[in-house]
Motif scaffolding. Structure first.
Motif, PDB file in Angstrom:
ATOM      1  N   ASP A 145       0.846  -1.190   0.000  1.00 48.78           N
ATOM      2  CA  ASP A 145       0.000   0.000   0.000  1.00 48.78           C
ATOM      3  C   ASP A 145       0.887   1.247   0.000  1.00 48.78           C
ATOM      4  O   ASP A 145       2.115   1.164   0.098  1.00 48.78           O
ATOM      5  N   HIS A 146       0.241   2.402  -0.120  1.00 51.26           N
ATOM      6  CA  HIS A 146       1.013   3.644  -0.253  1.00 51.26           C
ATOM      7  C   HIS A 146       1.802   3.993   1.014  1.00 51.26           C
ATOM      8  O   HIS A 146       2.863   4.603   0.927  1.00 51.26           O
ATOM      9  N   ASN A 165      -6.573   3.962  -6.339  1.00 58.61           N
ATOM     10  CA  ASN A 165      -5.249   3.355  -6.265  1.00 58.61           C
ATOM     11  C   ASN A 165      -4.181   4.442  -6.281  1.00 58.61           C
ATOM     12  O   ASN A 165      -4.329   5.464  -6.935  1.00 58.61           O
ATOM     13  N   TRP A 166      -3.116   4.177  -5.571  1.00 58.68           N
ATOM     14  CA  TRP A 166      -1.973   5.083  -5.568  1.00 58.68           C
ATOM     15  C   TRP A 166      -1.064   4.729  -6.728  1.00 58.68           C
ATOM     16  O   TRP A 166      -0.924   3.559  -7.096  1.00 58.68           O
ATOM     17  N   ASP A 193      -2.099  -1.549  -6.888  1.00 62.07           N
ATOM     18  CA  ASP A 193      -3.405  -2.216  -6.783  1.00 62.07           C
ATOM     19  C   ASP A 193      -3.306  -3.608  -6.161  1.00 62.07           C
ATOM     20  O   ASP A 193      -4.278  -4.350  -6.132  1.00 62.07           O
ATOM     21  N   GLY A 194      -2.120  -3.973  -5.686  1.00 60.52           N
ATOM     22  CA  GLY A 194      -1.920  -5.265  -5.057  1.00 60.52           C
ATOM     23  C   GLY A 194      -1.497  -6.374  -6.011  1.00 60.52           C
ATOM     24  O   GLY A 194      -1.235  -7.491  -5.573  1.00 60.52           O
TER      25      GLY A 194
END
Length: 127
Positions: A2-3, A53-54, A92-93
């Motif tokens: 994650d960000h 999403n980052w 986005d994983g």
């Protein structure tokens, strides 16, 4: 990744500094005033597209950049960057955390390797 993990990893690089020259919505990570990454929500702080999403821009060897784009759909040519030398990674994983860390490490090294020997001397012992 994650960000928040991405931000922490970017800031863990020797002498890495966070700046906001493009406004509060775009985090820019520098080493000795040279950008090695950006991080922002959506299309580099403007939303839209993969909203929620980052997006992280990372410098990349041109041949490797193309390979990563072929392997991972969420790795695209650098948004608002030289598309030959930069990739955008959509967090986005779908890209494994270890692979993202490797891309960050490579971006950092590419920027450091283009610095003068004097500037490199304070960074290289920490790598």
């Amino acid at each position: 990744m994650d960000h928040l993990k991405a931000q922490a990893y970017l800031l863990s690089k020797p002498e890495a500094v966070l700046d906001h020259p493009f406004g509060k919505d775009v985090m820019v990570f520098n080493i000795k005033n040279k950008m090695f990454a950006t991080l922002a929500l959506g299309k580099m702080g403007k939303g839209g597209g993969q909203e929620g999403n980052w997006w992280m821009n990372l410098k990349c060897d041109p041949d490797e950049a193309d390979m990563l784009r072929d392997i991972f759909p969420s790795v695209i040519p650098g948004y608002h960057m030289n598309k030959r030398l930069w990739n955008t990674v959509i967090l986005d994983g779908s890209v494994p955390e270890g692979e993202i860390e490797r891309m960050i490490d490579n971006s950092f090294r590419l920027v450091v390797n283009n610095m003068s020997k004097k500037q490199q001397m304070s960074i290289l012992p920490h790598l």
